[in-house]
Design a protein around this motif. Structure first.
Motif, PDB file in Angstrom:
ATOM      1  N   UNK A 188      -2.161  -1.789   2.424  1.00  0.00           N
ATOM      2  CA  UNK A 188      -1.476  -1.125   3.537  1.00  0.00           C
ATOM      3  C   UNK A 188      -1.305   0.367   3.253  1.00  0.00           C
ATOM      4  N   UNK A 189      -0.913   0.690   2.040  1.00  0.00           N
ATOM      5  CA  UNK A 189      -0.699   2.102   1.687  1.00  0.00           C
ATOM      6  C   UNK A 189      -2.030   2.860   1.666  1.00  0.00           C
ATOM      7  N   UNK A 190      -3.103   2.219   1.214  1.00  0.00           N
ATOM      8  CA  UNK A 190      -4.422   2.850   1.233  1.00  0.00           C
ATOM      9  C   UNK A 190      -4.893   3.103   2.666  1.00  0.00           C
ATOM     10  N   UNK A 191      -4.536   2.192   3.573  1.00  0.00           N
ATOM     11  CA  UNK A 191      -4.883   2.404   4.977  1.00  0.00           C
ATOM     12  C   UNK A 191      -4.144   3.616   5.539  1.00  0.00           C
ATOM     13  N   UNK A 192      -2.868   3.746   5.198  1.00  0.00           N
ATOM     14  CA  UNK A 192      -2.093   4.913   5.626  1.00  0.00           C
ATOM     15  C   UNK A 192      -2.712   6.195   5.059  1.00  0.00           C
TER      16      UNK A 192
END
Length: 87
Positions: free
Chosen positions: A7-11
């Motif tokens: 999720x953080x990599x997507x952000x």
């Protein structure tokens, strides 16, 4: 509390791409556009608290900001290279 790295990599990727799209012709314009994106990200995180089933996340804001920094750094390197090549 569970943290999803994906999720953080997507952000990070999304805001990095936004920063690349925002671009800028000078380092100053790049800085201003980056700051505007970080402020936008913070406002969006705060507004999530008003939506049912959503909550603001400081870690999302950090990931978004890192994406802006990475995208801005890449664009800044390109600006530097373009400037040096013209000499």
């Amino acid at each position: 509390m569970s943290i999803s790295i994906w999720d953080k990599l997507q952000h990070l990727g999304a805001y990095g791409a936004l920063m690349l799209l925002a671009g800028g012709n000078t380092p100053r314009s790049l800085l201003y556009r980056g700051l505007a994106l970080i402020v936008f990200s913070g406002v969006m995180e705060l507004l999530q608290g008003l939506a049912p089933g959503r909550s603001p996340s400081l870690l999302d804001l950090v990931a978004n900001s890192l994406g802006v920094i990475c995208g801005g750094s890449a664009w800044g390197c390109w600006l530097y290279w373009r400037h040096r090549r013209r000499r």
